[in-house]
Design a protein around this motif. Structure first.
Motif, PDB file in Angstrom:
ATOM      1  N   ILE A  60     -22.356  19.872  30.294  1.00  0.00           N
ATOM      2  CA  ILE A  60     -20.967  20.145  30.636  1.00  0.00           C
ATOM      3  C   ILE A  60     -20.599  19.479  31.953  1.00  0.00           C
ATOM      4  CG2 ILE A  60     -20.911  22.339  29.417  1.00  0.00           C
ATOM      5  CD1 ILE A  60     -20.919  23.559  32.312  1.00  0.00           C
ATOM      6  N   GLY A  61     -19.306  19.395  32.175  1.00  0.00           N
ATOM      7  CA  GLY A  61     -18.809  18.787  33.401  1.00  0.00           C
ATOM      8  C   GLY A  61     -18.646  17.297  33.235  1.00  0.00           C
ATOM      9  N   GLY A  62     -18.211  16.631  34.295  1.00  0.00           N
ATOM     10  CA  GLY A  62     -18.000  15.198  34.235  1.00  0.00           C
ATOM     11  C   GLY A  62     -16.702  14.863  33.538  1.00  0.00           C
ATOM     12  N   ARG A  63     -16.493  13.577  33.372  1.00  0.00           N
ATOM     13  CA  ARG A  63     -15.255  13.146  32.736  1.00  0.00           C
ATOM     14  C   ARG A  63     -15.520  12.802  31.290  1.00  0.00           C
ATOM     15  NH1 ARG A  63     -13.743   7.661  33.555  1.00  0.00           N
ATOM     16  NH2 ARG A  63     -14.704   7.886  35.577  1.00  0.00           N
ATOM     17  N   PRO A  64     -14.865  13.483  30.349  1.00  0.00           N
ATOM     18  CA  PRO A  64     -15.064  13.158  28.937  1.00  0.00           C
ATOM     19  C   PRO A  64     -14.423  11.817  28.609  1.00  0.00           C
ATOM     20  CG  PRO A  64     -13.384  14.849  29.174  1.00  0.00           C
ATOM     21  CD  PRO A  64     -13.912  14.580  30.540  1.00  0.00           C
ATOM     22  N   ARG A  65     -14.851  11.263  27.480  1.00  0.00           N
ATOM     23  CA  ARG A  65     -14.224  10.011  27.031  1.00  0.00           C
ATOM     24  C   ARG A  65     -12.758  10.270  26.725  1.00  0.00           C
ATOM     25  NH1 ARG A  65     -17.943   6.585  24.027  1.00  0.00           N
ATOM     26  NH2 ARG A  65     -16.286   6.376  22.487  1.00  0.00           N
ATOM     27  N   LEU A  66     -11.979   9.206  26.767  1.00  0.00           N
ATOM     28  CA  LEU A  66     -10.534   9.354  26.618  1.00  0.00           C
ATOM     29  C   LEU A  66     -10.158  10.034  25.301  1.00  0.00           C
ATOM     30  CD1 LEU A  66      -7.884   8.837  27.987  1.00  0.00           C
ATOM     31  CD2 LEU A  66      -7.820   6.573  26.961  1.00  0.00           C
ATOM     32  N   SER A  67     -10.842   9.637  24.207  1.00  0.00           N
ATOM     33  CA  SER A  67     -10.472  10.206  22.907  1.00  0.00           C
ATOM     34  C   SER A  67     -10.793  11.701  22.873  1.00  0.00           C
ATOM     35  CB  SER A  67     -11.215   9.474  21.795  1.00  0.00           C
ATOM     36  OG  SER A  67     -12.609   9.509  22.052  1.00  0.00           O
ATOM     37  N   ALA A  68     -11.964  12.071  23.411  1.00  0.00           N
ATOM     38  CA  ALA A  68     -12.350  13.484  23.431  1.00  0.00           C
ATOM     39  C   ALA A  68     -11.403  14.278  24.325  1.00  0.00           C
ATOM     40  CB  ALA A  68     -13.790  13.624  23.929  1.00  0.00           C
ATOM     41  N   TYR A  69     -11.000  13.647  25.405  1.00  0.00           N
ATOM     42  CA  TYR A  69     -10.095  14.302  26.355  1.00  0.00           C
ATOM     43  C   TYR A  69      -8.746  14.585  25.696  1.00  0.00           C
ATOM     44  CZ  TYR A  69      -8.045  15.238  30.962  1.00  0.00           C
ATOM     45  OH  TYR A  69      -7.444  15.827  32.031  1.00  0.00           O
ATOM     46  N   LEU A  70      -8.224  13.582  24.987  1.00  0.00           N
ATOM     47  CA  LEU A  70      -6.933  13.753  24.314  1.00  0.00           C
ATOM     48  C   LEU A  70      -7.018  14.833  23.244  1.00  0.00           C
ATOM     49  CD1 LEU A  70      -5.838  10.016  24.017  1.00  0.00           C
ATOM     50  CD2 LEU A  70      -4.573  11.831  25.184  1.00  0.00           C
ATOM     51  N   LYS A  71      -8.154  14.860  22.551  1.00  0.00           N
ATOM     52  CA  LYS A  71      -8.334  15.848  21.491  1.00  0.00           C
ATOM     53  C   LYS A  71      -8.369  17.257  22.083  1.00  0.00           C
ATOM     54  CE  LYS A  71     -11.533  16.932  17.852  1.00  0.00           C
ATOM     55  NZ  LYS A  71     -12.988  17.004  17.795  1.00  0.00           N
ATOM     56  N   ASP A  72      -9.123  17.383  23.174  1.00  0.00           N
ATOM     57  CA  ASP A  72      -9.243  18.654  23.871  1.00  0.00           C
ATOM     58  C   ASP A  72      -7.874  19.126  24.367  1.00  0.00           C
ATOM     59  OD1 ASP A  72     -10.648  20.768  24.798  1.00  0.00           O
ATOM     60  OD2 ASP A  72     -11.487  19.774  26.563  1.00  0.00           O
ATOM     61  N   LEU A  73      -7.140  18.153  24.908  1.00  0.00           N
ATOM     62  CA  LEU A  73      -5.799  18.431  25.434  1.00  0.00           C
ATOM     63  C   LEU A  73      -4.887  18.948  24.322  1.00  0.00           C
ATOM     64  CD1 LEU A  73      -4.776  18.000  28.267  1.00  0.00           C
ATOM     65  CD2 LEU A  73      -3.993  15.738  27.618  1.00  0.00           C
ATOM     66  N   TRP A  74      -4.985  18.322  23.169  1.00  0.00           N
ATOM     67  CA  TRP A  74      -4.143  18.714  22.045  1.00  0.00           C
ATOM     68  C   TRP A  74      -4.508  20.128  21.583  1.00  0.00           C
ATOM     69  CZ3 TRP A  74       0.276  17.961  19.931  1.00  0.00           C
ATOM     70  CH2 TRP A  74       0.536  18.403  18.634  1.00  0.00           C
ATOM     71  N   GLN A  75      -5.810  20.427  21.551  1.00  0.00           N
ATOM     72  CA  GLN A  75      -6.233  21.761  21.121  1.00  0.00           C
ATOM     73  C   GLN A  75      -5.767  22.843  22.087  1.00  0.00           C
ATOM     74  OE1 GLN A  75     -10.413  21.215  20.685  1.00  0.00           O
ATOM     75  NE2 GLN A  75     -10.276  20.781  18.497  1.00  0.00           N
ATOM     76  N   ARG A  76      -5.667  22.502  23.361  1.00  0.00           N
ATOM     77  CA  ARG A  76      -5.288  23.505  24.352  1.00  0.00           C
ATOM     78  C   ARG A  76      -3.813  23.457  24.714  1.00  0.00           C
ATOM     79  NH1 ARG A  76      -9.906  25.424  27.024  1.00  0.00           N
ATOM     80  NH2 ARG A  76      -8.478  26.958  27.852  1.00  0.00           N
ATOM     81  N   ARG A  77      -3.011  22.742  23.916  1.00  0.00           N
ATOM     82  CA  ARG A  77      -1.605  22.539  24.286  1.00  0.00           C
ATOM     83  C   ARG A  77      -0.844  23.857  24.426  1.00  0.00           C
ATOM     84  NH1 ARG A  77      -2.390  21.896  19.023  1.00  0.00           N
ATOM     85  NH2 ARG A  77      -0.874  22.661  17.499  1.00  0.00           N
ATOM     86  N   HIS A  78      -1.230  24.861  23.621  1.00  0.00           N
ATOM     87  CA  HIS A  78      -0.502  26.143  23.683  1.00  0.00           C
ATOM     88  C   HIS A  78      -0.594  26.777  25.067  1.00  0.00           C
ATOM     89  CE1 HIS A  78       0.099  25.989  19.387  1.00  0.00           C
ATOM     90  NE2 HIS A  78      -1.179  25.677  19.266  1.00  0.00           N
ATOM     91  N   PHE A  79      -1.734  26.564  25.717  1.00  0.00           N
ATOM     92  CA  PHE A  79      -1.894  27.135  27.058  1.00  0.00           C
ATOM     93  C   PHE A  79      -0.907  26.490  28.030  1.00  0.00           C
ATOM     94  CE2 PHE A  79      -4.387  26.875  31.171  1.00  0.00           C
ATOM     95  CZ  PHE A  79      -3.938  28.104  31.616  1.00  0.00           C
ATOM     96  N   ALA A  80      -0.789  25.150  27.980  1.00  0.00           N
ATOM     97  CA  ALA A  80       0.141  24.466  28.887  1.00  0.00           C
ATOM     98  C   ALA A  80       1.577  24.903  28.621  1.00  0.00           C
ATOM     99  CB  ALA A  80       0.011  22.951  28.733  1.00  0.00           C
ATOM    100  N   LEU A  81       1.927  25.020  27.337  1.00  0.00           N
ATOM    101  CA  LEU A  81       3.296  25.421  27.007  1.00  0.00           C
ATOM    102  C   LEU A  81       3.563  26.845  27.485  1.00  0.00           C
ATOM    103  CD1 LEU A  81       3.578  23.937  23.393  1.00  0.00           C
ATOM    104  CD2 LEU A  81       4.485  23.006  25.519  1.00  0.00           C
ATOM    105  N   LYS A  82       2.592  27.728  27.263  1.00  0.00           N
ATOM    106  CA  LYS A  82       2.772  29.121  27.660  1.00  0.00           C
ATOM    107  C   LYS A  82       2.800  29.257  29.182  1.00  0.00           C
ATOM    108  CE  LYS A  82       3.333  33.309  26.510  1.00  0.00           C
ATOM    109  NZ  LYS A  82       4.444  33.697  25.647  1.00  0.00           N
TER     110      LYS A  82
END
Lengths: 252, 302
Positions: free
Chosen positions: B36-58
């Motif tokens: 864990i930790g470090g900077r994920p690859r761009l594709s993994a990062y975008l995917k993670d971001l998309w999965q957690r989008r509800h948190f940002a919106l809320k």
């Protein structure tokens, strides 16, 4: 989680954590008497770096409950944050079997908002999906025992009530590794018992619990193994009674 | 040190190896653990971001909501605040200073300028604190940090929505006809949103790296306000030449112009201005996001 019986859930390998802090600088003994320059450095360029964890290694298994003890500032909380992936490591590596969650959802909560809204917000922050949040909202509120206060803003809560709500939200995600930082000290006897049950439940589901506490009775009651940290280093790792005894001896 | 727990010897073993990282990595692989930790690859990062989008919106919408909740009139302030601002600006610039030279519907012109500018200006100033102002959230939970600047812009966008309603009402009152072109406002605001998000990404990381950048941001915003024609027609004051071209083609001037052209009959823009608006949005968002992602592993350290 195929070999949940004997498998490792966590490897902490030679982890170092440094962080930068603004607003002051340490005056060390070897820097001599304060000069005009060093006094000025308290006001301009007051940035310092703290090496909080200095090369800690240990492993944990599924179902294990580990207590972290040591005096204030020994790096216990920082180590937990590094394991949770919230604080970057300056060296070494952390490997986990799944989600490592720090019982510290409070950063996501807003005191102006009702308890119910905060449950939604906190649970989403922990990575639950909106559907899971809807499913668990009532259960979380019930576990926290905040009753009719669920519709009131959190700033109206007593410190015990908000601590209970934070615990209820944080454990709702059922993480593979749960890390608790001095949380059990708050709450009344009945809640302490319920939170102990919740922790046991997580361990039964092959989770690992890491607990930081200054209460040796809490550590003895909740953990079967203890790590003693001192000045950012691991001093002793062993069965809880043994480590707690030598820690208490050193304090005497 | 005793070793009663079966895992304790492994600690010793790992600690004694000179190439301990390899030993731990092999052990981790053997037990199916991931680093864990470090900077994920761009594709993994975008995917993670998309999965957690509800948190940002809320998180964003909760912040916009909490802002008004601390008063008796509560959420009514979401509408009252823009109405009052519109009144103040109309009084100062329409009645006292009379900067309405060269503008047909000055009331509409001014209020569109004020609201749309506020959206980006607040996104930038709150975006600058997106990392440094959320240290307790960052140091206790693991999530893609890009969610924080996104939440900032979401909060400002939620605040903008009632302002747009006030705007539409005001524009109608001043005698503008309802036209199909009004729908273009959504496109203009959408482009402005992407641009603001891009800038929020940039300032969030810049301030996390060097705090002092945050002290400069109010001055940049104030300067931007005066050169973007919020209170007056920039074409009328800017004059010709290179400087005039630069003034009229700064991103904020472009977005204000697009918003005005969508709502007001007397204002029109060519396709080139739309192209500028789209260009600024895409370049700033992509560049800002990449810049922010590149610093991902550092954010917990401040």
């Amino acid at each position: 989680m195929s070999d949940a019986d004997a498998g490792l859930s966590l490897i902490v390998d030679d982890v170092h954590v440094k962080y930068r802090t603004y607003g002051g600088r340490r005056r060390t003994a070897d820097s001599g008497p304060p000069t005009r320059r060093s006094r000025l450095a308290q006001h301009v360029g007051a940035v310092d770096s703290v090496h909080a964890v200095r090369g800690v290694s240990f492993t944990a298994e599924h179902g294990e409950s580990i207590g972290l003890i040591g005096h204030n500032g020994s790096g216990k909380s920082t180590l937990l944050r590094a394991i949770a992936g919230a604080v970057p490591t300056a060296g070494g590596a952390v490997y986990t079997s799944g989600t490592a969650s720090l019982l510290g959802v409070s950063g996501a909560l807003m005191k102006n908002l009702s308890g119910e809204r905060n449950v939604t917000l906190g649970a989403l922050a922990l990575g639950l999906t909106p559907a899971q949040v809807d499913e668990q909202r009532d259960e979380i509120i019930e576990f926290a025992g905040i009753g009719e206060f669920a519709d009131l803003p959190m700033k109206a809560y007593s410190s015990g009530m908000s601590a209970r709500l934070r615990f209820a939200i944080s454990t709702a995600a059922r993480p593979d590794i749960l890390m608790i930082d001095e949380a059990l000290a708050t709450g009344d006897a009945a809640f302490k018992k319920r939170s102990q049950q919740r922790i046991d439940e997580i361990r039964e589901h092959a989770g690992t619990v890491l607990l930081v506490s200054h209460s040796m009775s809490t550590i003895r009651r909740s953990c079967d193994r203890a790590l003693w940290m001192d000045h950012g280093r691991l001093l002793q790792d062993g069965p809880v009674d043994e480590v707690v005894d030598s820690y208490l001896e050193s304090q005497a | 040190m005793s070793a009663p727990s079966p895992s304790a010897p492994l600690v010793e073993e790992v600690a004694q190896q000179p190439s301990r990282n390899q030993g731990a990595a092999a052990l981790a692989a053997q037990h199916g653990l991931t680093r864990i930790g470090g900077r994920p690859r761009l594709s993994a990062y975008l995917k993670d971001l998309w999965q957690r989008r509800h948190f940002a919106l809320k998180l964003g919408s909760s912040r916009a909501y909490a802002r008004n909740q601390d008063s008796f009139l509560g959420q009514l302030w979401a509408v009252l605040t823009p109405l009052l601002w519109a009144g103040v600006y109309l009084f100062v610039f329409g009645v006292l200073l009379k900067t309405d030279r060269g503008v047909e519907n000055f009331a509409g012109f001014l209020v569109i300028g004020v609201f749309l500018f506020r959206f980006t200006a607040s996104s930038i100033s709150a975006g600058a604190k997106a990392i440094t102002g959320n240290s307790s959230l960052i140091s206790s939970l693991q999530f893609p940090r890009a969610l924080l600047p996104i939440a900032v812009v979401v909060a400002e966008f939620v605040a903008l929505l009632p302002e747009l309603v006030v705007l539409a009402a005001l524009v109608l009152v001043t005698g503008e006809p309802v036209r199909v072109q009004w729908l273009l406002l959504l496109v203009a605001v959408g482009l402005q949103l992407l641009f603001s998000l891009g800038v929020a990404f940039i300032v969030a990381r810049a301030v996390a790296e060097i705090r002092d950048v945050g002290n400069l941001i109010p001055f940049v915003i104030r300067a931007l306000m005066y050169v973007s024609g919020v209170f007056f027609s920039i074409d009328h004051y800017a004059g010709g030449g290179l400087l005039g071209d630069i003034l009229t083609h700064n991103p904020m001037a472009i977005y204000l112009e697009l918003g005005r052209a969508s709502l007001l009959e007397g204002q029109s823009v060519g396709l080139d201005i739309w192209a500028w608006g789209a260009g600024f949005a895409v370049v700033t968002l992509v560049g800002g996001f990449l810049y922010f992602w590149h610093g991902e592993e550092k954010y917990g350290r401040v």
